[in-house]
Enzyme design. Structure first.
Site, PDB file in Angstrom:
ATOM      1  CD  GLU A  79    -102.291  36.987  39.365  1.00 60.10           C
ATOM      2  OE1 GLU A  79    -102.302  37.567  40.455  1.00 60.10           O
ATOM      3  OE2 GLU A  79    -101.358  36.230  39.028  1.00 60.10           O
ATOM      4  CG  ASP A 108    -101.550  34.294  45.712  1.00 56.19           C
ATOM      5  OD1 ASP A 108    -100.440  34.252  45.143  1.00 56.19           O
ATOM      6  OD2 ASP A 108    -102.619  34.366  45.078  1.00 56.19           O
TER       7      ASP A 108
END
Ligand code: BGC
Length: 717
Positions: A488, A276
């Site tokens: 997020e 990621d």
């Protein structure tokens, strides 16, 4: 061909293939809309010719037109294919999580939590198909989606990216989406490759904050969080993105056991693993499991990461080169990673003439009329009716309606993150032809029937006295509450309760004595207990996408009979976070499963009855299937769709077993008075669990099948 290439590649070229950088690293530095950012040729050549970079992504920015996408992607491939020594095409990846995110005018579907609320797998497949068509229209062949994290922590700001709290539901939705996106060949011109994320256990942070530790045993991981990934790998997904957080003190990117032993060994995953964003570096800068940036690179690559989403510099290339030269990373690991990456590029067809370039013939695929129709159908089946006192809904078109609340007049609140921009909050960039809830209500019953006032922002009242007066002058008030768009860590919260200002607005409106209908647009189930009793109806949209405003108006005024069901438990209190598949010891005199609304719940404008639940065999042997059937009848006066849900309880087990687990569901349509027999097959896998030795086992004993209020038992000998 791949082997031949690998033999001809220098170490630097191999490392380049393992590197992914962001678009802004190769773009011109202009301040202004994304569309103004062209490719900076010198920067691009540095990335591809000096560092041999094999992949680029969009990290941030906003929407491009198709023409702009074609221009920049062609320029990138020109350098990769025509100017680089080995002519290896570049692989571009994007977060098209509910449609072609960074493309102006794209069809943007309900987000995962809403789509899962439909319990209609055909919609997931259709979303996959349309997403592939529209993203391929831009020229991009790789989608960082689906999210297969199981959403059991409602505080988590990425909850809405999940298909809910149940592993079976997540597994089924994920597999169907992949089928739509990839078909049988993700290299076909109208298909694209998926990326499963975030492997694995990312969605269970104990604090509820994004990117904070999860503590779970190997058994829990295998029982709940791993199955959706297992199924998606079997369904042919060629790439996997790593958990950006840590489990039991081991960061996802340093977890050799999970990445190499389990994923590539046990699950036989043959594709490649991408990190990621920035997470290889973070092993040093954040997690401190590596004492230098170089050690971090060695740790991640040796753990099993094949490609690093660096993405803002070329440090990874330099550091990995040093690691190999110093013997910290074996050459065999580099060759393995590069082989995996090139094999996926080959299966995508990128090496075939012109295949790596955007196809002008695909352009008409963007935002086709039928795609909008499919999006509306998905939204209509995603809206959950949670309360409907005295059948106040559907409303008559002649009603005088007062519409208020912070989510009534915005498109971003219908869509959430990864809509046009990463955070999804750029309201001004939203398409002008899409309808907010307020606009959709006006379009349905005429402006003259509707009054509106803000009533509150997300966290402050706005002239509530005026709203109260307006409510008194109307027949009914529709108060739209919820959350602003977020993505997020920026969506972290410390209290699941809906903001006080919004609850206050609703409470003041309720005091008028006029009926109040709450519409909720939110990425997670925010606690609304103080207002539930006083409201006449509650309609939950979660994040129903660009057509969500229309779909909500359709449900409110009865053009659509609601058929959605909760894919998660809706908590009544901030700490009452029990999932439906809890353990028997969680139900006792002091506590029980007592959510505001349970998993699988959702009302309709018609009624259904269940009868004749049958199991084919009272006794089955090990390894045998069990057939189950039930008759469902529409006992009301309207046609509707019902979700038939099959739950199983393994009554006694050597590891404590959940009180029930979803093992099958079917959405059926019934005319008034019509009945249908629905059958299911329970396989040995449905009766299995992760045993004392952390392996999947089936134990003999009694099982209970539950559908509606009906139950039947059987014995497994
Ligand atoms: C997210 C991923 C995403 C990636 C690329 C990360 O911050 O965690 O889900 O795919 O960015 O945009």
């Amino acid at each position: 061909m791949v082997q031949n290439l690998i033999e001809r590649m220098s170490l630097e070229e191999k490392i380049g293939q393992m590197t992914q950088v962001t678009m802004s690293l190769v773009s011109t530095d202009v301040v202004g809309p994304a569309e103004d950012h062209g490719i900076d040729r010198a920067k691009l050549e540095r990335a591809i010719l000096t560092y041999h970079v094999g992949s680029i992504l969009n990290e941030g920015g906003d929407g491009y037109s198709l023409a702009h996408w074609h221009e920049v992607l062609s320029e990138i491939q020109d350098v990769a294919i025509k100017e680089s020594r080995l002519k290896i095409p570049l692989l571009y990846g994007i977060d098209a999580i509910h449609g072609a995110t960074y493309t102006n005018g794209a069809t943007l579907f309900p987000q995962a939590i809403s789509l899962a609320s439909s319990w209609n797998l055909d919609l997931a497949e259709r979303e996959g198909e349309i997403t592939a068509l529209e993203v391929r229209a831009t020229g991009i062949p790789w989608n960082f989606y689906p999210v297969l994290d199981v959403g059991r922590q409602p505080l988590w700001p990425r909850f809405w990216e999940t298909f809910g709290e149940d592993p079976y539901l997540v597994t089924e939705f994920g597999a169907k989406y992949i089928q739509g996106l990839q078909g049988n060949d993700y290299g076909a011109p109208d298909k694209m490759a998926s990326c499963l994320k975030h492997y694995v256990g990312y969605s269970a942070p104990s604090s509820g904050f994004d990117r904070t530790p999860a503590y779970m045993s190997e058994r829990t991981l295998r029982e709940i969080y791993l199955p959706p990934f297992e199924a998606a790998i079997k369904a042919g997904s060629p790439t996997v993105m790593v958990n950006s957080s840590e489990i039991d003190g081991i960061p996802g990117h340093a977890n050799y056991h999970l990445l190499t032993e389990v994923l590539k060994g046990e699950l036989q995953f043959k594709g490649f693993v991408i990190s990621d964003c920035k997470d290889v570096k973070r092993l040093y800068t954040r997690d401190r499991v590596a004492a230098s940036p170089k050690e971090a690179v060695a740790l991640a690559i040796n753990a099993g990461v094949d490609m690093s989403m660096v993405p803002n510099d070329f440090s990874f290339c330099d550091l990995l080169l040093q690691c190999v030269k110093e013997g910290l990373v074996p050459m065999a690991r580099i060759d393995d990673a590069v082989r995996r990456i090139l094999q996926v590029k080959a299966r995508m067809g990128l090496f075939e003439p012109n295949h790596a370039y955007p196809d002008p013939l695909m352009k008409p695929m963007l935002a086709k009329k039928e795609h909008t129709g499919a999006n509306l159908a998905a939204a209509q089946e995603s809206i959950i009716l949670l309360k409907n006192d005295k059948n106040i809904l559907p409303l008559a078109r002649t009603s005088r309606v007062f519409v208020t609340g912070p989510t009534s007049a915005m498109l971003s609140v219908l869509n959430g993150g990864w809509t046009i921009t990463w955070q999804g909050t750029a309201e001004a960039l939203y398409p002008k032809d899409k309808l907010t809830v307020l606009e959709a209500i006006k379009a349905k019953i005429g402006d003259a029937q509707v009054t509106s006032l803000p009533g509150a922002t997300f966290n402050a009242p706005v002239d509530v006295a005026a709203a109260v007066t307006a409510a008194k002058n109307a027949d009914v008030t529709i108060v739209c509450l919820g959350e602003k768009a977020y993505c997020e860590t920026r969506g972290n919260i410390t209290d699941l309760t809906l903001d006080a200002a919004q609850l206050y607005l609703a409470a003041e409106l309720i005091k008028t004595g006029k009926p109040v209908i709450v519409v909720l647009l939110e990425g997670r189930p925010r606690v609304i207990q103080p207002i539930v009793a006083g409201t006449s109806a509650i309609v939950l949209g979660f994040l129903p996408g660009m057509e969500g405003g229309r779909a909500i108006a359709d449900v409110l005024f009865g053009d659509v009979n609601p058929s959605a069901k909760l894919p998660c438990s809706y908590p009544k209190t901030p700490n009452g976070l029990m999932t439906y598949d809890h353990k028997p010891l969680e139900e006792n005199e002091e506590n029980s499963y007592d959510p505001q609304f349970p998993f699988g719940f959702g009302l309709s404008y018609t009624t259904y009855s269940y009868s004749d639940l049958r199991v084919a065999h009272e006794v089955i042997g090990e390894g045998e299937n069990q057939e189950v059937s039930v008759t469902v009848k529409n006992t009301g006066g309207l046609a509707g769709k019902e979700v038939v849900q099959l739950y199983l309880q393994d009554e006694y087990g050597s590891v404590s077993r959940p009180v029930r687990q979803l093992k099958g569901f079917r959405k059926i349509r019934l005319e008034p008075g019509e009945s249908q027999e629905v059958s299911f097959v329970l396989t040995p896998n449905d009766m299995s669990f992760i045993g004392l030795k952390n392996t999947r086992i089936v134990e003999p004993g009694t099982f209970k099948v539950m559908i509606g209020q009906l139950e039947r038992g059987f014995l497994l000998k």
